[in-house]
Design a protein around this motif. Structure first.
Motif, short mmCIF file in Angstrom:
data_model
loop_
_atom_site.label_atom_id
_atom_site.label_comp_id
_atom_site.label_asym_id
_atom_site.label_seq_id
_atom_site.Cartn_x
_atom_site.Cartn_y
_atom_site.Cartn_z
N LYS A 1 -0.17 4.07 1.22
CA LYS A 1 0.21 4.52 3.06
C LYS A 1 0.58 3.26 3.79
CE LYS A 1 -2.18 9.00 0.84
NZ LYS A 1 -3.34 9.30 1.49
N GLU A 2 0.53 3.84 4.86
CA GLU A 2 0.64 2.84 6.21
C GLU A 2 -0.68 2.64 6.15
OE1 GLU A 2 2.01 1.70 10.86
OE2 GLU A 2 3.26 2.74 9.08
N SER A 3 -2.08 2.82 6.60
CA SER A 3 -3.53 2.81 6.46
C SER A 3 -4.08 1.91 5.77
CB SER A 3 -3.80 3.84 6.55
OG SER A 3 -4.41 4.96 5.74
N ALA A 4 -3.23 1.52 4.19
CA ALA A 4 -3.77 1.24 2.75
C ALA A 4 -3.55 -0.43 3.31
CB ALA A 4 -3.36 1.46 1.95
N GLY B 1 0.15 -1.79 3.61
CA GLY B 1 0.44 -0.78 3.62
C GLY B 1 1.56 -1.11 4.90
N ARG B 2 1.43 -2.34 5.62
CA ARG B 2 2.03 -2.11 6.55
C ARG B 2 3.33 -3.14 6.42
NH1 ARG B 2 -1.92 -2.65 11.15
NH2 ARG B 2 -2.09 -0.26 11.46
N GLU C 1 -7.10 -8.94 2.10
CA GLU C 1 -5.38 -8.40 2.20
C GLU C 1 -5.28 -9.21 2.89
OE1 GLU C 1 -2.30 -5.74 4.42
OE2 GLU C 1 -4.92 -4.90 5.16
N GLY D 1 1.16 -1.46 -0.25
CA GLY D 1 0.08 -0.04 -0.21
C GLY D 1 1.00 1.76 -0.05
N ASP E 1 -7.83 -5.80 -2.44
CA ASP E 1 -7.72 -4.55 -0.97
C ASP E 1 -8.94 -5.10 0.33
OD1 ASP E 1 -5.79 -3.23 -2.46
OD2 ASP E 1 -7.00 -1.40 -2.95
#
Length: 106
Positions: free
Chosen positions: A28-31, A34-35, A63, A26, A60
């Motif tokens: 962004k980390e929140s996507a 994303g992590r 995940e 992702g 998405d």
């Protein structure tokens, strides 16, 4: 993933791109995903995959079923398949004068 045509042509000759560019890790980390650790730019082409709108939403939303490693494999498999679909350009030459052959590959 589904090998659905992602370009639609209409009567005016202007194609519409139906595919969506998705991030494997992702943006962004929140996507989604994303992590996941990614050392380069999140917009690096190696971190992007072209999907139909439906599969973009599915990967998405789910995940756990579509982690980054699975999407990297999908991308790599598709690129390998695409290589087999592309043809190499054949050089040709026109033979002028005595001989029955008009054009032949060379």
């Amino acid at each position: 993933m589904c090998r659905k045509s992602l370009v639609h042509s209409v009567e005016d000759g202007i194609p519409s791109l139906l595919g969506e560019i998705a991030h494997i890790v992702g943006e962004k980390e929140s996507a989604a995903r994303g992590r996941t650790v990614w050392t380069g730019s999140r917009n690096d082409p190696e971190n992007l995959i072209l999907l139909c709108r439906e599969h973009h939403k599915i990967v998405d939303d789910h995940e756990a079923l579509y982690p980054a490693d699975r999407l990297r494999k999908v991308r790599a498999d598709h690129l390998a398949w695409l290589e087999t679909q592309l043809t190499t350009v054949q050089r040709w030459r026109l033979q002028l004068g005595g001989g029955a052959a008009g054009a032949r590959s060379g």
